[in-house]
Write an enzyme that holds these catalytic residues in place. Structure first.
Site, PDB file in Angstrom:
ATOM      1  CG  HIS A 134      -2.032  -1.050   1.064  1.00  0.00           C
ATOM      2  ND1 HIS A 134      -2.002  -2.229   1.751  1.00  0.00           N
ATOM      3  CD2 HIS A 134      -3.138  -1.096   0.283  1.00  0.00           C
ATOM      4  CE1 HIS A 134      -3.049  -2.967   1.416  1.00  0.00           C
ATOM      5  NE2 HIS A 134      -3.761  -2.300   0.517  1.00  0.00           N
ATOM      6  CG  ASP A 164      -2.474   4.985  -2.607  1.00  0.00           C
ATOM      7  OD1 ASP A 164      -1.613   4.158  -2.896  1.00  0.00           O
ATOM      8  OD2 ASP A 164      -3.403   4.753  -1.805  1.00  0.00           O
TER       9      ASP A 164
HETATM   10  C1  LIG Z   1      -9.377   4.041   0.944  1.00  0.00           C
HETATM   11  C2  LIG Z   1      -9.160   2.567   1.244  1.00  0.00           C
HETATM   12  C3  LIG Z   1      -8.091   2.084   0.358  1.00  0.00           C
HETATM   13  C4  LIG Z   1      -6.810   2.471   0.940  1.00  0.00           C
HETATM   14  C5  LIG Z   1      -5.830   2.540  -0.125  1.00  0.00           C
HETATM   15  C6  LIG Z   1      -4.491   2.187   0.278  1.00  0.00           C
HETATM   16  C7  LIG Z   1      -3.859   3.094   1.303  1.00  0.00           C
HETATM   17  C8  LIG Z   1      -3.620   2.039  -0.941  1.00  0.00           C
HETATM   18  O1  LIG Z   1      -2.453   2.167  -0.858  1.00  0.00           O
HETATM   19  S1  LIG Z   1      -4.352   1.671  -2.444  1.00  0.00           S
HETATM   20  C9  LIG Z   1      -3.058   1.128  -3.455  1.00  0.00           C
HETATM   21  C10 LIG Z   1      -2.944  -0.332  -3.364  1.00  0.00           C
HETATM   22  N1  LIG Z   1      -1.975  -0.876  -4.299  1.00  0.00           N
HETATM   23  C11 LIG Z   1      -2.193  -0.960  -5.595  1.00  0.00           C
HETATM   24  O2  LIG Z   1      -3.212  -0.586  -6.134  1.00  0.00           O
HETATM   25  C12 LIG Z   1      -1.048  -1.539  -6.375  1.00  0.00           C
HETATM   26  C13 LIG Z   1      -1.445  -2.577  -7.401  1.00  0.00           C
HETATM   27  N2  LIG Z   1      -2.337  -3.540  -6.847  1.00  0.00           N
HETATM   28  C14 LIG Z   1      -1.977  -4.474  -5.973  1.00  0.00           C
HETATM   29  O3  LIG Z   1      -0.839  -4.606  -5.568  1.00  0.00           O
HETATM   30  C15 LIG Z   1      -3.080  -5.382  -5.486  1.00  0.00           C
HETATM   31  O4  LIG Z   1      -4.192  -5.208  -6.305  1.00  0.00           O
HETATM   32  C16 LIG Z   1      -3.458  -5.128  -4.024  1.00  0.00           C
HETATM   33  C17 LIG Z   1      -2.311  -5.464  -3.099  1.00  0.00           C
HETATM   34  C18 LIG Z   1      -3.871  -3.670  -3.793  1.00  0.00           C
HETATM   35  C19 LIG Z   1      -4.660  -6.010  -3.669  1.00  0.00           C
HETATM   36  O5  LIG Z   1      -4.289  -7.349  -3.808  1.00  0.00           O
HETATM   37  P1  LIG Z   1      -5.355  -8.443  -4.140  1.00  0.00           P
HETATM   38  O6  LIG Z   1      -4.752  -9.760  -3.829  1.00  0.00           O
HETATM   39  O7  LIG Z   1      -6.643  -8.116  -3.468  1.00  0.00           O
HETATM   40  O8  LIG Z   1      -5.612  -8.184  -5.688  1.00  0.00           O
HETATM   41  P2  LIG Z   1      -4.742  -8.596  -6.969  1.00  0.00           P
HETATM   42  O9  LIG Z   1      -3.619  -9.486  -6.634  1.00  0.00           O
HETATM   43  O10 LIG Z   1      -4.364  -7.353  -7.700  1.00  0.00           O
HETATM   44  O11 LIG Z   1      -5.766  -9.435  -7.839  1.00  0.00           O
HETATM   45  C20 LIG Z   1      -7.061  -9.036  -8.080  1.00  0.00           C
HETATM   46  C21 LIG Z   1      -7.889 -10.283  -8.152  1.00  0.00           C
HETATM   47  O12 LIG Z   1      -9.220  -9.913  -8.456  1.00  0.00           O
HETATM   48  C22 LIG Z   1      -9.618 -10.550  -9.656  1.00  0.00           C
HETATM   49  N3  LIG Z   1     -10.511  -9.645 -10.381  1.00  0.00           N
HETATM   50  C23 LIG Z   1     -10.323  -8.347 -10.649  1.00  0.00           C
HETATM   51  N4  LIG Z   1     -11.365  -7.856 -11.338  1.00  0.00           N
HETATM   52  C24 LIG Z   1     -12.202  -8.886 -11.534  1.00  0.00           C
HETATM   53  C25 LIG Z   1     -13.453  -9.009 -12.199  1.00  0.00           C
HETATM   54  N5  LIG Z   1     -14.042  -8.000 -12.829  1.00  0.00           N
HETATM   55  N6  LIG Z   1     -14.029 -10.230 -12.198  1.00  0.00           N
HETATM   56  C26 LIG Z   1     -13.471 -11.280 -11.570  1.00  0.00           C
HETATM   57  N7  LIG Z   1     -12.292 -11.199 -10.932  1.00  0.00           N
HETATM   58  C27 LIG Z   1     -11.670 -10.034 -10.917  1.00  0.00           C
HETATM   59  C28 LIG Z   1      -8.353 -10.816 -10.404  1.00  0.00           C
HETATM   60  O13 LIG Z   1      -8.507 -11.794 -11.368  1.00  0.00           O
HETATM   61  C29 LIG Z   1      -7.453 -11.238  -9.262  1.00  0.00           C
HETATM   62  O14 LIG Z   1      -7.763 -12.539  -8.899  1.00  0.00           O
HETATM   63  P3  LIG Z   1      -6.595 -13.569  -8.399  1.00  0.00           P
HETATM   64  O15 LIG Z   1      -6.128 -13.023  -7.058  1.00  0.00           O
HETATM   65  O16 LIG Z   1      -7.282 -14.891  -8.275  1.00  0.00           O
HETATM   66  O17 LIG Z   1      -5.509 -13.542  -9.414  1.00  0.00           O
HETATM   67  C30 LIG Z   1     -10.492   1.697   1.040  1.00  0.00           C
HETATM   68  C31 LIG Z   1     -10.180   0.216   1.391  1.00  0.00           C
HETATM   69  C32 LIG Z   1     -11.523  -0.338   1.933  1.00  0.00           C
HETATM   70  C33 LIG Z   1     -12.522   0.758   1.630  1.00  0.00           C
HETATM   71  C34 LIG Z   1     -13.810   0.795   2.426  1.00  0.00           C
HETATM   72  C35 LIG Z   1     -14.607  -0.524   2.313  1.00  0.00           C
HETATM   73  O18 LIG Z   1     -14.705  -0.953   0.954  1.00  0.00           O
HETATM   74  C36 LIG Z   1     -16.016  -0.440   2.933  1.00  0.00           C
HETATM   75  C37 LIG Z   1     -16.793   0.804   2.509  1.00  0.00           C
HETATM   76  C38 LIG Z   1     -17.321   0.719   1.070  1.00  0.00           C
HETATM   77  C39 LIG Z   1     -18.140   1.981   0.709  1.00  0.00           C
HETATM   78  O19 LIG Z   1     -18.592   1.873  -0.653  1.00  0.00           O
HETATM   79  C40 LIG Z   1     -17.260   3.215   0.849  1.00  0.00           C
HETATM   80  C41 LIG Z   1     -16.780   3.309   2.280  1.00  0.00           C
HETATM   81  C42 LIG Z   1     -15.974   2.073   2.724  1.00  0.00           C
HETATM   82  C43 LIG Z   1     -15.714   2.239   4.208  1.00  0.00           C
HETATM   83  C44 LIG Z   1     -14.658   1.969   1.941  1.00  0.00           C
HETATM   84  C45 LIG Z   1     -13.857   3.270   2.070  1.00  0.00           C
HETATM   85  C46 LIG Z   1     -12.523   3.212   1.343  1.00  0.00           C
HETATM   86  O20 LIG Z   1     -12.694   3.103  -0.059  1.00  0.00           O
HETATM   87  C47 LIG Z   1     -11.705   2.008   1.844  1.00  0.00           C
HETATM   88  C48 LIG Z   1     -11.339   2.260   3.294  1.00  0.00           C
END
Ligand SMILES: C[C@H](CCC[C@H](C)C(=O)SCCNC(=O)CCNC(=O)[C@H](O)C(C)(C)COP(=O)(O)OP(=O)(O)OC[C@H]1O[C@@H](n2cnc3c(N)ncnc32)[C@H](O)[C@@H]1OP(=O)(O)O)[C@H]1CC[C@H]2[C@@H]3[C@H](O)C[C@@H]4C[C@H](O)CC[C@]4(C)[C@H]3C[C@H](O)[C@]12C
Length: 394
Positions: A134, A164
């Site tokens: 993150h 980010d």
């Molecule tokens: C604001 C909060 C977020 C905080 C952000 C934080 C500080 C960051 O730093 S974000 C930056 C994160 N890093 C990256 O983006 C870098 C690149 N990505 C990654 O490294 C990874 O994606 C990961 C580490 C971030 C996540 O890893 P993960 O294992 O989960 O995912 P991946 O390995 O990438 O694989 C994805 C898998 O998913 C499959 N996929 C994808 N799309 C599809 C699809 N369409 N169909 C089917 N499958 C799909 C893909 O195939 C992969 O599968 P496999 O693993 O099998 O290969 C917010 C965090 C939480 C939020 C709150 C929460 O949601 C509840 C509320 C919701 C409400 O709507 C709003 C309020 C909330 C409180 C909400 C508020 C905020 O948004 C949060 C707090």
């Protein structure tokens, strides 16, 4: 597609641009929102089966298509969509898209004009490419986190703004725009490998390239711009608010001293490092004697570089921000910053509608991208796509 944005009647810089943004956490949604604010047609590709709530709070101006990429017909549908898109933004760690059969060699082969933007923390190669992370981790690896924090304290992460959003979302948008510009010459798309570690490191070029100037050779929190200097600091006021002071240049420092009611002849020189801690105490005791608004009355209109530290409640109401309409209110009365920068002829015209529900536009998007009603019906019956019209109409 029309060069004019729906509803606004004004041309926007990115009108007609088709963007597919695969739903991600924070940086990719900002990247997509920037492109949408400036007129691009941004489709957020959400997961199907969809979760109860989405995490994207930056869905302004986007539409949503809910598609299961794990199922072969879902991946095939995305391939078709990419065939007609200008930009794909994918936010997964390296290897995820390849596993789905949606890697760049496949998609660029099918659409050589596609800009394939890969927004990750660690980039597409290297030891950490496949690791979770993150903002704080990316900041740490870039070297920047080591510079942030007050004297004697641990490094401090300023929310998730730097890696980010600045090094990630904004840098990726920049990469996309650069690649789009280049495409006007070559006719070819390309891969944008936007690593947040590198985006932030690049953003910090000034820090790297000014090291020989002696600006940063003291420990963290004891330098010119890292809360070491008394004239680059925040100070508490008598009403519990704060003022920000950034009086670096001598002529501006003089005005600060004057505004504080001090006599510069009785003070150590501005750059006397050893006197900085004492000077801070002096400034703090003076700022504590008046309210924020009293200090604004003293410093507004001067070049002392002293401004109020505004809360989110106060920032949109500040006269300067109101004069520039720097904040906007949408149809739900939510206040947020107006898109920046301001373009003189083709400014951004942000949507005032609520953010899309997951799957709200599934059918209309597929039709727009050339799918037939029969094909859409098959995708529904295969449970590869989902629609969310009911919730959208509530
Ligand atoms: C604001 C909060 C977020 C905080 C952000 C934080 C500080 C960051 O730093 S974000 C930056 C994160 N890093 C990256 O983006 C870098 C690149 N990505 C990654 O490294 C990874 O994606 C990961 C580490 C971030 C996540 O890893 P993960 O294992 O989960 O995912 P991946 O390995 O990438 O694989 C994805 C898998 O998913 C499959 N996929 C994808 N799309 C599809 C699809 N369409 N169909 C089917 N499958 C799909 C893909 O195939 C992969 O599968 P496999 O693993 O099998 O290969 C917010 C965090 C939480 C939020 C709150 C929460 O949601 C509840 C509320 C919701 C409400 O709507 C709003 C309020 C909330 C409180 C909400 C508020 C905020 O948004 C949060 C707090």
């Amino acid at each position: 597609m029309s060069r004019r944005s729906a509803g606004s009647g004004r041309a926007m810089a990115l009108s007609g641009l088709r963007v597919l943004e695969l739903a991600g956490l924070a940086p990719a949604p900002l990247c997509g929102m920037i492109l949408a604010d400036f007129g691009a047609h941004v489709v957020r590709v959400d997961r199907a089966p969809r979760s109860a709530v989405g995490t994207d709070v930056q869905g302004r101006g986007k539409r949503s298509l809910a598609l299961d990429l794990k199922r072969p017909p879902g991946a095939a549908a995305l391939r078709r969509l990419c065939g007609r898109a200008d930009v794909l933004i994918e936010p997964f760690r390296h290897g995820v898209m390849e596993k789905l059969g949606l890697g760049p060699e496949v998609l660029l082969h099918e659409n050589p004009r596609l800009i394939y933007a890969r927004l990750t923390g660690f980039g597409q190669t290297g030891k950490y490419a496949k690791s979770a992370g993150h903002d704080i981790n990316y900041m740490a690896l870039s070297g920047v986190l080591s510079k942030l924090g007050r004297k004697g304290e641990n490094p401090y992460a300023p929310l998730n703004l730097l890696a980010d959003f600045a090094g990630g979302g904004v840098m990726c948008a920049l990469g996309i725009i650069i690649a789009l510009y280049e495409r006007t010459i070559s006719g070819k798309g390309q891969v944008v490998d936007a690593s947040m570690v590198e985006g932030l490191a690049y953003l910090s070029s000034f820090l790297w390239k000014s090291q020989n100037l002696g600006l940063w050779n003291r420990p963290r929190g004891e330098n010119l711009l890292d809360s070491g200097a008394p004239f680059y600091e925040t100070y508490k006021t008598s009403d519990g608010k704060f003022m920000a002071v950034g009086a670096i240049e001598p002529q501006f420092y003089d005005q600060l001293i004057k505004g504080l009611g001090l006599d510069s002849n009785k003070l150590p020189s501005q750059l006397s490092f050893s006197d900085w801690p004492e000077m801070k105490k002096k400034f703090a005791s003076i700022f504590a004697q008046k309210t924020q608004s009293e200090w604004c009355n003293i410093f507004d209109g001067t070049d002392a570089c002293v401004t109020p530290v505004l809360s989110f409640d106060d920032a949109p109401l500040h006269q300067h921000n109101k004069q520039r309409s720097s904040f906007i209110k949408n149809d739900q009365e939510e206040i947020s910053p107006r898109p920046a920068p301001l373009l003189s002829r083709t400014p951004a015209v942000p949507s005032f509608k609520r953010d899309p529900f997951i799957g709200e536009h599934t059918e209309e998007i597929l039709l727009e991208y050339g799918f037939t009603q029969q094909e859409i019906a098959k995708l529904y019956s295969d449970k590869v796509i989902e629609s969310n019209k009911l919730k959208a109409n509530l």
